[in-house]
Design a protein around this motif. Structure first.
Motif, PDB file in Angstrom:
ATOM      1  N   THR A 102      16.562  41.475 -11.035  1.00  0.00           N
ATOM      2  CA  THR A 102      17.773  41.333 -10.139  1.00  0.00           C
ATOM      3  C   THR A 102      18.722  40.176 -10.610  1.00  0.00           C
ATOM      4  N   ARG A 106      22.612  40.962 -11.515  1.00  0.00           N
ATOM      5  CA  ARG A 106      23.512  40.090 -10.650  1.00  0.00           C
ATOM      6  C   ARG A 106      24.380  39.180 -11.427  1.00  0.00           C
ATOM      7  N   SER A 110      28.430  39.734 -11.596  1.00  0.00           N
ATOM      8  CA  SER A 110      29.372  38.752 -11.281  1.00  0.00           C
ATOM      9  C   SER A 110      30.634  38.336 -12.118  1.00  0.00           C
ATOM     10  N   ILE A 276      20.431  47.138  -8.810  1.00  0.00           N
ATOM     11  CA  ILE A 276      19.987  45.862  -8.054  1.00  0.00           C
ATOM     12  C   ILE A 276      19.362  46.400  -6.585  1.00  0.00           C
TER      13      ILE A 276
END
Length: 286
Positions: A102, A106, A110, A276
């Motif tokens: 995760t 992430r 981003s 995710i």
């Protein structure tokens, strides 16, 4: 829990097997004949998932299977009153993996899509090597050894992916603007990187049997297509295998590479998001 009767889950399993057999069977045939393929063998030799594991269909956590004796013996499953499913206990044991994935996914998500690497990682992997040292030495370098070395020296090498960077030759390592390490992937990974896109397949199969195999197959197909771009832009001449080179040493070749790179980043984005969401769902359940 949603429960699938045998007819329903066997239909999904059969469809999955047929889908991946289009890629698995040619690989197994080549392997039996000891024929190497520098493009299409990669997903089976570099990554740890074996062909038989890719073919094995899993419904994912939260789906029960009726009359599924063949699944009972598989790791992570249990049979409760004739319904076979992935256990909550198995999911709970995967908590460190789920947290790590995760965070990595992430962090990658981003960041903006960065282009401009032009696939030079493959060139840096053969920089100043003799013909005998080349990983794919059955295939010639398009520009020869000296020409290949000049391309590396005349460009800025900016590879952000450790698992590509670690294969650079020793003389090429100092030429890389970035110096990623094995423990800082979340600080470097970005969605435009071809290897980050291919690694979505690795992340997906590491979540087996907790995620549906259809998601793993989606990631596999993306990785296979990315690998073709990766090797078309590489220094090798693979026209004999039907791969037209992308001549990244030219202005036109660079533009072609960047367009394809952006296209794969767009294809990878929803798969990364799905992974995710699966990780978060599994963490909540475990």
């Amino acid at each position: 829990m949603q429960v699938l009767d045998r007819a329903a889950w066997r239909a999904r399993a059969t469809a999955h097997e047929a889908r991946v057999d289009a890629f698995v069977e040619p690989h197994l045939e080549r392997r039996s004949e000891r024929v190497k393929h520098p493009v299409h063998d990669f997903l089976f030799t570099y990554y740890s998932q074996r062909p038989a594991q890719l073919r094995r269909w899993h419904p994912g956590f939260g789906i029960g299977l009726a009359e599924a004796a063949d699944h009972v013996a598989l790791k992570g499953y249990e049979d409760v009153d004739g319904i076979v499913s992935v256990t909550t206990a198995h999911v709970a044991k995967q908590a460190p993996l789920l947290r790590g994935l995760t965070n990595l996914l992430r962090a990658t998500q981003s960041r903006a899509v960065h282009t401009g690497c032009f696939g030079l990682h493959e060139w840096a992997m053969v920089y100043r090597q003799s013909p005998e040292e080349l990983r794919h030495n059955d295939w010639p370098l398009r520009l020869g050894s000296d020409g290949t070395d000049r391309v590396v020296e005349q460009h800025q090498v900016k590879c952000s992916h450790f698992d590509a960077f670690r294969f650079f030759t020793e003389p090429a390592r100092p030429l890389n603007v970035l110096q990623p390490g094995p423990g800082d992937r979340s600080q470097f990974e970005q969605p435009g990187c071809l290897h980050a896109g291919m690694d979505l397949y690795k992340h997906a199969f590491r979540l087996t049997p907790m995620v549906p195999s259809e998601l793993v197959a989606d990631c596999f197909e993306l990785a296979r297509d990315i690998r073709e771009l990766d090797m078309r832009a590489a220094p090798y001449d693979l026209t004999g295998l039907g791969f037209e080179p992308i001549r990244i040493e030219t202005v036109e070749g660079k533009a072609t590479y960047v367009r394809a790179q952006r296209s794969f980043a767009e294809r990878g984005a929803p798969l990364r998001q799905r992974l995710i969401e699966e990780c978060e769902r599994l963490q909540a359940a475990g």
